[in-house]
Design a protein around this motif. Structure first.
Motif, mmCIF file in Angstrom:
data_model
loop_
_atom_site.group_PDB
_atom_site.id
_atom_site.type_symbol
_atom_site.label_atom_id
_atom_site.label_comp_id
_atom_site.label_asym_id
_atom_site.label_seq_id
_atom_site.Cartn_x
_atom_site.Cartn_y
_atom_site.Cartn_z
ATOM 1 N N PRO A 84 42.618 29.747 31.591
ATOM 2 C CA PRO A 84 43.126 28.542 31.350
ATOM 3 C C PRO A 84 41.998 27.186 31.858
ATOM 4 C CG PRO A 84 43.697 28.615 34.135
ATOM 5 C CD PRO A 84 43.135 30.159 32.452
ATOM 6 N N PHE A 85 41.092 28.096 30.989
ATOM 7 C CA PHE A 85 39.658 27.247 30.817
ATOM 8 C C PHE A 85 38.384 27.916 29.879
ATOM 9 C CE2 PHE A 85 39.633 30.044 34.426
ATOM 10 C CZ PHE A 85 38.466 31.451 34.513
ATOM 11 N N ASP A 86 37.848 27.555 29.540
ATOM 12 C CA ASP A 86 36.538 29.151 28.572
ATOM 13 C C ASP A 86 35.599 29.809 29.788
ATOM 14 O OD1 ASP A 86 35.103 30.031 27.008
ATOM 15 O OD2 ASP A 86 34.177 28.116 25.716
ATOM 16 N N PRO A 87 36.088 31.016 29.721
ATOM 17 C CA PRO A 87 34.793 31.428 30.340
ATOM 18 C C PRO A 87 33.340 31.533 29.857
ATOM 19 C CG PRO A 87 37.078 32.982 29.331
ATOM 20 C CD PRO A 87 36.599 31.669 28.788
ATOM 21 N N ALA A 88 33.053 31.284 28.831
ATOM 22 C CA ALA A 88 31.866 31.214 28.589
ATOM 23 C C ALA A 88 30.884 29.832 29.108
ATOM 24 C CB ALA A 88 31.541 30.781 27.158
ATOM 25 N N SER A 89 31.905 28.792 29.593
ATOM 26 C CA SER A 89 31.632 27.730 30.190
ATOM 27 C C SER A 89 31.036 27.496 31.926
ATOM 28 C CB SER A 89 32.847 26.824 30.510
ATOM 29 O OG SER A 89 34.164 26.422 31.273
ATOM 30 N N ILE A 90 31.662 28.758 32.204
ATOM 31 C CA ILE A 90 31.777 29.406 34.043
ATOM 32 C C ILE A 90 30.641 30.035 34.373
ATOM 33 C CG2 ILE A 90 32.592 30.690 35.947
ATOM 34 C CD1 ILE A 90 34.456 29.027 34.592
ATOM 35 N N ASP A 91 29.640 28.876 35.656
ATOM 36 C CA ASP A 91 28.628 29.236 35.265
ATOM 37 C C ASP A 91 28.514 30.146 36.365
ATOM 38 O OD1 ASP A 91 26.688 26.446 34.313
ATOM 39 O OD2 ASP A 91 28.676 25.342 35.731
ATOM 40 N N ALA A 92 29.321 30.757 37.361
ATOM 41 C CA ALA A 92 28.543 32.195 38.311
ATOM 42 C C ALA A 92 30.121 32.176 38.897
ATOM 43 C CB ALA A 92 28.153 31.675 39.429
ATOM 44 N N VAL A 93 30.056 33.200 39.653
ATOM 45 C CA VAL A 93 31.613 33.799 40.184
ATOM 46 C C VAL A 93 31.198 34.080 41.697
ATOM 47 C CG1 VAL A 93 33.602 35.333 40.267
ATOM 48 C CG2 VAL A 93 33.061 33.727 37.612
ATOM 49 N N ILE A 94 32.166 33.366 42.698
ATOM 50 C CA ILE A 94 32.005 34.094 44.084
ATOM 51 C C ILE A 94 33.142 34.949 44.646
ATOM 52 C CG2 ILE A 94 32.157 33.212 46.274
ATOM 53 C CD1 ILE A 94 30.840 30.877 45.064
ATOM 54 N N LEU A 95 32.985 36.066 44.451
ATOM 55 C CA LEU A 95 34.069 36.522 44.686
ATOM 56 C C LEU A 95 34.171 37.226 45.720
ATOM 57 C CD1 LEU A 95 36.090 38.822 43.434
ATOM 58 C CD2 LEU A 95 34.292 40.340 43.248
ATOM 59 N N THR A 96 35.588 36.984 46.979
ATOM 60 C CA THR A 96 35.666 36.959 48.292
ATOM 61 C C THR A 96 36.050 38.498 48.440
ATOM 62 O OG1 THR A 96 38.517 36.845 47.983
ATOM 63 C CG2 THR A 96 36.840 34.736 48.763
ATOM 64 N N HIS A 97 36.354 39.297 47.781
ATOM 65 C CA HIS A 97 36.112 40.652 48.295
ATOM 66 C C HIS A 97 36.761 42.001 46.841
ATOM 67 C CE1 HIS A 97 40.767 39.420 49.449
ATOM 68 N NE2 HIS A 97 41.444 40.485 48.849
ATOM 69 N N ALA A 98 37.430 43.142 47.332
ATOM 70 C CA ALA A 98 37.739 44.051 46.190
ATOM 71 C C ALA A 98 38.675 44.298 45.647
ATOM 72 C CB ALA A 98 37.010 45.147 46.027
ATOM 73 N N HIS A 99 39.567 43.696 46.141
ATOM 74 C CA HIS A 99 40.597 44.080 45.769
ATOM 75 C C HIS A 99 41.588 43.492 44.600
ATOM 76 C CE1 HIS A 99 42.987 44.857 50.588
ATOM 77 N NE2 HIS A 99 42.475 45.579 49.740
ATOM 78 N N ILE A 100 41.997 44.457 43.751
ATOM 79 C CA ILE A 100 42.440 43.690 42.295
ATOM 80 C C ILE A 100 42.935 42.496 42.415
ATOM 81 C CG2 ILE A 100 43.586 44.514 40.064
ATOM 82 C CD1 ILE A 100 40.884 45.785 40.593
ATOM 83 N N ASP A 101 43.742 42.168 42.550
ATOM 84 C CA ASP A 101 44.145 40.426 42.621
ATOM 85 C C ASP A 101 43.641 39.564 42.907
ATOM 86 O OD1 ASP A 101 44.805 41.657 45.812
ATOM 87 O OD2 ASP A 101 45.809 39.819 45.897
#
Length: 530
Positions: free
Chosen positions: A50-67
């Protein structure tokens, strides 16, 4: 511009965690997870973001679970080229979990396309490939707990141990504003007390906005120590052993499997269960994840016991498909631990297909089962299920042993939220189904959190975050999935049940004439609805 927070997953459901944070000059994601459960929800994995992936500057990941992490390779495949910030242990786990997810998708799509070709249906493509998962890993950047990290201009983040999984974190985000920084906290998944490998979850205090999970917001689990839980597991194992059939444990490959192995090892060592019981870990992902846990053993509670368990003689890790198939040729009592934990994919479906019809078999569900998943359908008492297109009678004993859950219960969630106080503005409750959301909201109100408004966002809802409160915006933006279809049984579940009912009704008629009459009525009904 005031920051805008959008809820693209884990809204009135427990999968697909993904929050988009727009600061005015930067766009960030917190998590980018795979949807699980019904076909309707899984379809979101194949559609456009629901957004343009190229417009995202960074991702913060809380943990590794696939969901929480499972759509990162797709994000990269469609144009995201920024950094993915996570703890070192989370990066290590993602290095095996994301390729495994890609492998499962490739294999399942290959099998599906074989059936589609036979039936004249169009072929489909996997959500992403092993190549995409490998490429994704080059964009990870490690961060340490409790240390501020600059994520983008005017945005900082600090990770706190969430006590849920090796490397898991709650993430504090601070956004520069004219009147002073705006402070937010994303809970991620909060771990329970008495977690075997983890310390109690941590949290900062004095924040403006809290985004909090609510998986078990409506229930309190029994107060049990690690030793009491182990003893209760021993009761379940001995019951299965007395039935002289296999004990099948659908389990998440990462941490849940390792916790079970430690307790089974200690039970065998003490003589509380048969010492020579064969225990098969039938999951290549669990095998690779176990190696990572062993590498991080010095960083986790009871790491020395984990090392002993992983090297025990009666615990056998299977790799090949042939080894996996060979397990179901055994007779008598043995234990199989296989992924996935909600029975939605992986080798566990083959073990269920081979054993559900056996009266001496036991299936022990060791965690939360989301609505629409095969695990939930079994737990709700289905007498027959469809697995990979085949109907299977359910004669095995089906039980749930939820004391290994990686999620805090309602009382523990309220205690954790209290650590964050004061919460000056809004508490957004996410990552929960209807009962969990309503239960936690009621408990927070009873715990005197009346000063902070409590909001239950729907999928793709957006809120403007101001210094004095939040306001819903983008009210006319279309949703990818109607809220009433989230965490619900869908048409595919209904169709599977209908096909089973038809088969049972036809077989219940003693003579061929009666069976033909049922089939004629069904055909007339189909023609009249066409």
């Amino acid at each position: 511009m005031k920051p805008i927070l959008r809820f693209h997953g884990a809204a009135h459901g427990v999968t697909g965690s993904c929050y988009e944070l727009e600061t005015g000059t930067r766009r960030l994601l917190i998590d980018c997870g795979l949807f699980q459960g019904s076909k309707s929800e899984k379809a979101l994995n194949y559609g456009d973001f629901p957004f343009d992936p190229a417009s995202i500057d960074a991702v913060i990941l809380t943990h590794a679970h696939i969901d929480h992490s499972g759509l990162l390779p797709k994000l990269v495949r469609h144009g995201f080229d920024g950094a993915i910030y996570a703890t070192s242990a989370t990066i290590d786990l993602c290095s095996v979990m994301l390729p495994d997810s890609a492998h499962i998708q490739e294999m399942e799509v290959e099998n599906l396309n074989r059936r589609n070709a036979q039936r004249g249906k169009p072929l489909v493509s996997p959500i992403y490939t092993m190549q995409d998962a490998t490429a994704c890993m080059t964009q990870f950047r490690p961060v340490a707990y409790t240390v501020w990290t600059t994520i983008a201009d005017g945005v900082r983040a600090r990770f706190w141990n969430a006590g849920h999984l090796l490397g898991s974190a709650s993430v504090e985000v601070e956004i520069d504003q004219a009147g002073g920084p705006l402070r937010m906290l994303f809970s991620g998944d909060i771990g329970p007390g008495h977690k075997l490998f983890q310390t109690d979850p941590e949290a900062p205090s004095g924040i403006d906005y809290l985004i909090c999970e609510s998986t078990y917001g409506d229930r309190d689990r029994p107060e049990v120590t690690r030793e009491a839980r182990r003893n209760l597991l021993g009761v379940e194992v001995r019951r299965a052993a007395n039935a002289a059939g296999p004990l099948i444990i659908p389990s998440f490959a990462v941490e849940r499997t390792q916790e079970l192995l430690v307790d089974l090892f200690l039970l065998a060592k003490s003589g509380d269960i048969p010492a020579a019981t064969p225990i098969f870990v039938d999951s290549p992902l669990a095998t690779r994840a176990s190696a990572i846990f062993e590498r991080h053993a010095s960083d986790i509670v009871d790491g020395d016991i984990l090392r002993q368990a992983l090297n025990s003689r009666n615990i056998r890790f299977t790799e090949t498909v042939e080894q996996s198939k060979g397990i179901n040729r055994l007779v008598g009592f043995f234990i199989v631990i296989a992924a996935s934990g909600m029975c939605d994919a992986g080798r566990i479906r083959h073990h269920l297909k081979a054993n559900l019809w056996r009266r001496n078999a036991t299936v022990m569900l060791a965690g939360y089962q989301s609505q629409g998943s095969l695990g939930r359908i079994l737990l709700d008492g289905a007498a027959r299920v469809r697995i990979q297109g085949d109907e299977v009678d359910v004669k095995a004993h089906i039980g749930q042993f939820d004391l290994y859950s990686g999620h805090a219960d309602a009382s523990e969630l309220v205690s954790w939220v209290k650590k964050c106080s004061p919460i000056r503005q809004t508490i957004f409750l996410t990552h929960g189904e209807e009962a969990g959301l309503a239960g936690l909201r009621m408990r927070l109100a009873n715990a005197s959190f009346r000063d902070a408004s409590v909001v239950l966002p729907l999928i793709d809802d957006a809120y403007e975050l101001g210094p004095t409160g939040s306001r819903q915006v983008d009210l006319n933006r279309p949703r990818r999935l109607h809220p009433e279809k989230v965490a619900r049984l869908d048409w595919h579940n209904d169709l599977s049940r209908l096909l089973i009912d038809i088969t049972e009704s036809v077989n219940a008629v003693a003579d061929e004439r009666g069976r033909a009459a049922i089939i004629r009525r069904l055909r007339r009904a189909l023609k009249s609805s066409a």
